[in-house]
Design a protein around this motif. Structure first.
Motif, PDB file in Angstrom:
ATOM      1  N   ILE A  44       0.836  -1.202   0.000  1.00  0.00           N
ATOM      2  CA  ILE A  44       0.000   0.000   0.000  1.00  0.00           C
ATOM      3  C   ILE A  44       0.872   1.253   0.000  1.00  0.00           C
ATOM      4  O   ILE A  44       0.606   2.219  -0.732  1.00  0.00           O
ATOM      5  N   LYS A  45       1.914   1.243   0.804  1.00  0.00           N
ATOM      6  CA  LYS A  45       2.804   2.403   0.886  1.00  0.00           C
ATOM      7  C   LYS A  45       3.459   2.689  -0.462  1.00  0.00           C
ATOM      8  O   LYS A  45       3.545   3.849  -0.896  1.00  0.00           O
ATOM      9  N   ASN A  46       3.909   1.644  -1.154  1.00  0.00           N
ATOM     10  CA  ASN A  46       4.545   1.831  -2.458  1.00  0.00           C
ATOM     11  C   ASN A  46       3.561   2.419  -3.466  1.00  0.00           C
ATOM     12  O   ASN A  46       3.924   3.292  -4.273  1.00  0.00           O
ATOM     13  N   ALA A  47       2.318   1.957  -3.422  1.00  0.00           N
ATOM     14  CA  ALA A  47       1.303   2.497  -4.334  1.00  0.00           C
ATOM     15  C   ALA A  47       0.990   3.947  -3.994  1.00  0.00           C
ATOM     16  O   ALA A  47       0.761   4.776  -4.884  1.00  0.00           O
ATOM     17  N   PHE A  48       1.000   4.264  -2.716  1.00  0.00           N
ATOM     18  CA  PHE A  48       0.735   5.627  -2.263  1.00  0.00           C
ATOM     19  C   PHE A  48       1.824   6.587  -2.747  1.00  0.00           C
ATOM     20  O   PHE A  48       1.544   7.717  -3.168  1.00  0.00           O
ATOM     21  N   LEU A  49       3.065   6.133  -2.723  1.00  0.00           N
ATOM     22  CA  LEU A  49       4.195   6.989  -3.096  1.00  0.00           C
ATOM     23  C   LEU A  49       4.410   7.049  -4.609  1.00  0.00           C
ATOM     24  O   LEU A  49       5.041   7.980  -5.112  1.00  0.00           O
ATOM     25  N   SER A  50       3.907   6.085  -5.337  1.00  0.00           N
ATOM     26  CA  SER A  50       4.124   6.038  -6.778  1.00  0.00           C
ATOM     27  C   SER A  50       3.285   7.092  -7.492  1.00  0.00           C
ATOM     28  O   SER A  50       2.141   7.364  -7.115  1.00  0.00           O
ATOM     29  N   GLU A  51       3.855   7.669  -8.542  1.00  0.00           N
ATOM     30  CA  GLU A  51       3.120   8.632  -9.347  1.00  0.00           C
ATOM     31  C   GLU A  51       2.329   7.956 -10.463  1.00  0.00           C
ATOM     32  O   GLU A  51       1.620   8.628 -11.221  1.00  0.00           O
ATOM     33  N   GLU A  52       2.435   6.650 -10.544  1.00  0.00           N
ATOM     34  CA  GLU A  52       1.737   5.898 -11.588  1.00  0.00           C
ATOM     35  C   GLU A  52       0.595   5.088 -10.985  1.00  0.00           C
ATOM     36  O   GLU A  52       0.643   4.671  -9.833  1.00  0.00           O
ATOM     37  N   SER A  53      -0.426   4.849 -11.789  1.00  0.00           N
ATOM     38  CA  SER A  53      -1.521   3.963 -11.394  1.00  0.00           C
ATOM     39  C   SER A  53      -1.080   2.515 -11.563  1.00  0.00           C
ATOM     40  O   SER A  53      -0.204   2.202 -12.374  1.00  0.00           O
ATOM     41  N   ILE A  54      -1.702   1.621 -10.799  1.00  0.00           N
ATOM     42  CA  ILE A  54      -1.426   0.188 -10.894  1.00  0.00           C
ATOM     43  C   ILE A  54      -2.745  -0.490 -11.244  1.00  0.00           C
ATOM     44  O   ILE A  54      -3.701  -0.440 -10.459  1.00  0.00           O
ATOM     45  N   GLU A  55      -2.799  -1.093 -12.404  1.00  0.00           N
ATOM     46  CA  GLU A  55      -4.061  -1.640 -12.899  1.00  0.00           C
ATOM     47  C   GLU A  55      -4.709  -2.585 -11.889  1.00  0.00           C
ATOM     48  O   GLU A  55      -4.075  -3.506 -11.380  1.00  0.00           O
TER      49      GLU A  55
END
Length: 485
Positions: free
Chosen positions: A415-426
């Motif tokens: 969750i943290k990695n998705a929060f920090l990423s500027e890209e969407s994850i399908e």
């Protein structure tokens, strides 16, 4: 004197609970066990400090007893050993000792609560003596049990109580894996002010300090603030902070919506970080007063009487520093789509401080199947999220733990990695324009905004299910009050 291990400490603490557990309900025994553990701790530390001062002063008893040598003053007649040697009217002796300790230490004023120690029908002398003897079997000095380890043991006991007590756990305890996630996302910094307006047993404030400790950063400079409605729970929060060796904090008892304590120049005090798990969807609150709130906390609108969620939300937003403020709030998922709150959500989206909404698994609220969400707001959002909101659908990330779900370490990291990423994850995260959200009835449902082609059919079902759960909880609350009248 050898150190106690964490498993030994946990067994020692829980065995104390077991002594009371068979004599009273789970909602009651915390009133007595938590204060006694804290009482035992400060007496044992006092003895340790006294022994050290005696060595330093070449056995000068007057010097060793001086207040400057001690974190807390223990009047001789109020020491644990005096209570241990009391054979009759033990509850009365405990009550008097606790009051004397509070009177001798300004920081401890009111900390032991108002438990009915003198009620012999509930606490006969034999029961209290058994409990005192059990607690006397371990020395809770710093040498035997350092503050960080005792703090962990206390948190363990709080968690076990939550498992044991059913729905009432929600009143003072938030799932600690969710708390860790919230703290990891906000990343508190040394010297910042951290606030919890419904602080319960202070777990979120403690988690903020733990984050700094774990990252090797200065943690004693943070300033912690909390308000809690229930007197005993506020006391447990204070004890919890002291047992974690945290000294710079202010926990007050009171109704945050009715009478917010942290006010400066007739304005709400603001903080760098706000963490909260407000009581969900309460119906008994002063809506009329909030509609004319002197602190302007209804700037997005006045919520319906049946649900005060957005009253707490607006209090939190008003409590954020206008430059550095950020918050993480655990809410029931219903706040994201309920029709009667649509205009409030629209204004919230429009002011562009919503950074991220994370849908988490059902079962994160104790003894409730309701789905929850973590809402992140930021007064200084990342540039790539200007006029946008990130959604993360983490409903499938959890591990079963008894009667509730937890987040595992890998889940938190994902969750943290998705929060920090500027890209969407399908299929997991998505970034939506605020304008598009407003056009779509300000619907902030996480699953719908991450995978709309799958979730649109289920949206109405989810809404009706959430309404049913909230109605069920409301009825249970009313029945509970009626049965206890």
């Amino acid at each position: 004197m050898s150190k106690i291990t964490i498993p030994e400490l946990e067994k020692y603490l829980w065995d104390g609970a077991v002594i009371l557990r068979g004599k009273m309900g789970a909602g009651s025994y915390k009133n007595y066990l938590f204060p006694l553990i804290f009482y035992k701790r400060i007496c044992d530390v006092y003895d340790e400090e006294y022994a050290t001062a005696m060595i330093e002063s070449d056995n000068d008893e007057e010097y060793a007893a001086m207040g400057d040598n001690h974190r807390f003053v223990i009047p001789p007649e109020a020491h644990w050993n005096v209570i241990r040697n009391t054979s009759v009217d033990v509850g009365t002796a405990i009550s008097k000792a606790l009051k004397k300790i509070e009177a001798a230490n300004r920081d401890l004023s009111g900390i032991f609560g108002d438990a009915a120690w003198t009620n012999k029908s509930r606490l006969p002398d034999e029961l209290l003596k058994d409990l005192i003897e059990h607690l006397s079997s371990v020395t809770l000095s710093n040498e035997v049990c350092p503050a960080d380890e005792l703090g962990l043991g206390y948190e363990y006991l709080v968690g076990r109580f939550a498992d044991d007590s059913g729905h009432t756990a929600q009143e003072f305890y938030t799932n600690r894996t969710i708390v860790q996630l919230m703290t990891e996302l906000l990343q508190p910094k040394p010297g910042e002010s951290i606030y919890d307006p419904t602080c319960g047993s202070a777990g979120m404030l403690i988690s903020s300090v733990a984050y700094l400790r774990d990252h090797g950063q200065e943690w004693r400079s943070v300033k912690l603030y909390g308000q809690e409605l229930r007197p005993l729970t506020a006391s447990i929060g204070k004890m919890n902070l002291f047992l974690h060796d945290i000294r710079e904090f202010k926990i007050v008892q009171g109704d945050t919506l009715q009478n917010p304590y942290f006010v400066h120049d007739n304005q709400l005090q603001t903080f760098d970080v706000v963490l909260a798990n407000p009581p969900y969807s309460i119906s008994e609150w002063n809506r009329e007063k909030f509609e004319n709130d002197p602190y302007g906390r209804n700037f997005l609108g006045t919520p319906p009487q049946g649900r005060a969620d957005f009253a707490f939300f607006q209090h939190i937003l008003k409590s954020m520093d206008p430059k550095t403020g950020r918050c993480a709030i655990l809410f029931p998922h219903g706040i994201l789509f309920r029709k009667e709150e649509q205009q409030i959500r629209e204004k919230l989206i429009d002011i562009d401080i919503l950074e991220c909404i994370i849908g988490v698994s059902e079962g994160m609220f104790y003894n409730s199947p309701m789905e929850a969400c973590v809402v992140i707001c930021n007064m200084n959002k990342p540039a790539y999220l200007k006029d946008k909101i990130k959604f993360i659908d983490a409903r499938n990330l959890h591990v079963k733990n008894g009667n509730h779900n937890d987040l595992g370490p890998n889940d938190i990291e994902t969750i943290k990695n998705a929060f920090l990423s500027e890209e969407s994850i399908e299929g997991f995260s998505n970034i939506k324009l605020c304008s598009d959200l407003i056009k779509n009835n300000s619907n902030l449902t996480v699953s719908y905004n991450v995978s709309p082609e799958i979730e649109s059919v289920l949206l109405n079902i989810n809404e009706e299910y959430t309404k049913w759960i909230e109605s069920k909880n409301s009825v249970e609350s009313v029945m509970k009050k009626l049965l206890h009248k």
